[in-house]
Design a protein around this motif. Sequence first.
Motif, mmCIF file in Angstrom:
data_model
loop_
_atom_site.group_PDB
_atom_site.id
_atom_site.type_symbol
_atom_site.label_atom_id
_atom_site.label_comp_id
_atom_site.label_asym_id
_atom_site.label_seq_id
_atom_site.Cartn_x
_atom_site.Cartn_y
_atom_site.Cartn_z
ATOM 1 N N ASN A 92 -2.401 10.548 1.387
ATOM 2 C CA ASN A 92 -3.652 10.005 1.909
ATOM 3 C C ASN A 92 -4.183 8.812 1.125
ATOM 4 O O ASN A 92 -5.312 8.395 1.327
ATOM 5 C CB ASN A 92 -4.700 11.114 1.986
ATOM 6 N N GLY A 93 -3.355 8.295 0.265
ATOM 7 C CA GLY A 93 -3.698 7.040 -0.386
ATOM 8 C C GLY A 93 -4.785 7.145 -1.437
ATOM 9 O O GLY A 93 -5.047 8.204 -2.011
ATOM 10 N N TYR A 94 -5.431 6.016 -1.644
ATOM 11 C CA TYR A 94 -6.385 5.837 -2.731
ATOM 12 C C TYR A 94 -7.804 5.885 -2.185
ATOM 13 O O TYR A 94 -8.086 5.428 -1.081
ATOM 14 C CB TYR A 94 -6.110 4.470 -3.364
ATOM 15 N N GLN A 120 -1.929 4.314 2.957
ATOM 16 C CA GLN A 120 -0.557 3.849 2.704
ATOM 17 C C GLN A 120 0.038 3.129 3.918
ATOM 18 O O GLN A 120 1.041 2.441 3.802
ATOM 19 C CB GLN A 120 0.350 4.996 2.235
ATOM 20 N N HIS A 121 -0.623 3.265 5.091
ATOM 21 C CA HIS A 121 -0.122 2.609 6.311
ATOM 22 C C HIS A 121 -0.468 1.125 6.367
ATOM 23 O O HIS A 121 -0.211 0.463 7.363
ATOM 24 C CB HIS A 121 -0.705 3.279 7.550
ATOM 25 N N GLY A 122 -1.122 0.615 5.305
ATOM 26 C CA GLY A 122 -1.444 -0.814 5.322
ATOM 27 C C GLY A 122 -2.843 -1.112 5.822
ATOM 28 O O GLY A 122 -3.049 -2.052 6.586
ATOM 29 N N THR A 181 0.812 -1.221 0.000
ATOM 30 C CA THR A 181 0.000 0.000 0.000
ATOM 31 C C THR A 181 0.842 1.265 0.000
ATOM 32 O O THR A 181 0.290 2.370 0.017
ATOM 33 C CB THR A 181 -0.912 0.051 1.247
ATOM 34 N N SER A 182 2.166 1.124 -0.030
ATOM 35 C CA SER A 182 2.985 2.316 0.211
ATOM 36 C C SER A 182 3.128 3.238 -0.998
ATOM 37 O O SER A 182 3.407 4.413 -0.842
ATOM 38 C CB SER A 182 4.355 1.918 0.761
ATOM 39 N N ASP A 183 2.951 2.736 -2.227
ATOM 40 C CA ASP A 183 2.965 3.691 -3.342
ATOM 41 C C ASP A 183 1.741 3.505 -4.252
ATOM 42 O O ASP A 183 1.025 2.511 -4.166
ATOM 43 C CB ASP A 183 4.293 3.652 -4.119
#
Lengths: 366, 366
Positions: free
Chosen positions: B52-54, B72-74, B17-19
Amino acid sequence: MAAHTILFDFTLDKDKTSDEKQRLEVAKILRNELEHVFPQLELAYSMESPENGYFAVLHENKDTVITCRIFQHGLLTLNVEYFLPDGKEGISFDTMRTVELILRQKFDSDRSKYLPPIKRGGYIDIYMTSSDERIIEYDIDQVVYEARSPFQKIQIMHSKTLGNMLLLDELQNIAESDLIYTETLMCRGVENYEGKEICILGGGDGALLYELLKENPKHVVMLEIDEIVMQACNKYLSVICGDVLEKRKTDQYEIIVGDCVEYLKKFIADGRKFDYVFGDLTDIPITDAPVGETWDFIRTIFEHSFKVLKPDGKYLTHGNGSTCKVQLRLFEEQLDLLRPKVKYTTTKAFVPSFMEEWLFYQVTFA
Amino acid sequence: MAAHTILFDFTLDKDKTSDEKQRLEVAKILRNELEHVFPQLELAYSMESPENGYFAVLHENKDTVITCRIFQHGLLTLNVEYFLPDGKEGISFDTMRTVELILRQKFDSDRSKYLPPIKRGGYIDIYMTSSDERIIEYDIDQVVYEARSPFQKIQIMHSKTLGNMLLLDELQNIAESDLIYTETLMCRGVENYEGKEICILGGGDGALLYELLKENPKHVVMLEIDEIVMQACNKYLSVICGDVLEKRKTDQYEIIVGDCVEYLKKFIADGRKFDYVFGDLTDIPITDAPVGETWDFIRTIFEHSFKVLKPDGKYLTHGNGSTCKVQLRLFEEQLDLLRPKVKYTTTKAFVPSFMEEWLFYQVTFA
């Protein structure tokens, strides 16, 4: 770290939500008011449909994401979601209450609701469900112990108010708060155990054995398959099991680690009989038909148990949550199938760590 | 009718989840799997941000709307929301469990969770919060009574397992299941009420008066401001109050409808003294400082109550949920301010309809 999801909903007059124009008007009010709390709010996306109403995504820097639905039936739902790193404070209750009150007023709504943040992804699972699948948030603050035995996942969790709790395969089993469970199972004050011979099937938490020994029985034999459960309870649940799990054999009792069905067969072969047999094993499964491994197991236990009971003996066991009418009926139907015939009474108690009322059975030969 | 919101979450390896590229890969897996359950699924919108991710919105005919976030923190959160008209069945538990298990496997996740559907907008509010703001879903199936008195909103709700419940201003007050509340408040078995003179402040549900009268006191005077509460409890809570609210005056007791502070002042002026005074009034407010109307009221009650107590008399009252350390401390600080000085002990009990442990105070002159 956890994601927080805060759910609001507002009942609106249907006249305000029945067509697209009206829904857009409500959406505009919503956005205006939310901007007071979330100053950098942006509308990212919206969609409309005559059958399914309005839906929109708003966000602040893609961090706090707010989704909103306006159903044509007169209901608006608002979901606020953001990621909260450890140690950071989320949106305060005062803010949530203010959002609710202001929107309620602006929508001229006569019914609204918000739920405390639902915390997701945390290491400790604080949400459990009752036997009838209601959500209950526990005040669990610590995982005290966790192991996987050959038979099940074993956890001891600490609750601020219930004390240490035993969970087997993630289901509530017993906690320090639950003397009432054991007392209702054994019908304390009604049954007289003095001088009696007793067999416990299961009972690995030790609580039933501990309470029975206080009533001066002649002898108790306990048949528990899971050594690891007993070790965990001996260490972390001594409030409810005392030191009975320390020793495996005394003049008063014997704990046999093994499959209770095998030992029941041996007792039957030896002609050994008991005044009381306790079924303190797996809960009744939540199924709509009495089929599958667990129901077969329940029937096997019944059949063997009544063969080791004296003619005036009693089989005492737990049932299920008292709202689970279907499962309880199936359980009773299995009892009705037994030959020689049996009859039963029931008792119930609110069990603190289950957060619900539980039903117990007292079965005798008819 | 209600909107149902089902919340899932999955803990993922951070490496997944990091990129952005990885998150898109996870999103693709998610969509593929969800299409088995929701065959007409469409992707309506998505957004990405390094911090803030997806985030994505999927839907079936704009009816079932699914939002997804991949942090992104999983952590992946999945919210499924749809409108459910009365009598229709929502997504089954089997389906939800299957969705959870399949996604868990596909994501190679070692932790996942789904909550039973959160039902929003229904006529009966089944979600209440504990004193420490935990969500608890009740098995309430009926609004038995609802009225607004000059003092508060009064509701009697029926719970399948707790029986009829009294709610004042939407807060749990007492239910048919709650004898333990009254017994802990009055320290049954510890205090001796025989031949004693007792004053109850509040107590409009009648349960305390009913239980006290069983212990042969000389006389009980009850000062309750809200006539409507008493009428409602007399009619719908007779399991816990018997018929004591039927009559307002007998040889054993008198119920005075009025402001208890006014009557306490009158008792003080008359030199009337009691062996026991019960504070069975409003709960301690959840605030971080002892200011505001309710705290002023609590202080006024304390001051007046101790002036009508005999030197060896006792003031017995409820506190709050035992996890509310801050509020309980503030309450105790108010007691410490009293002159002449007082001292206190506490007891606690798990109250079924509160679904939590409650603290009670026993206060005497120091």
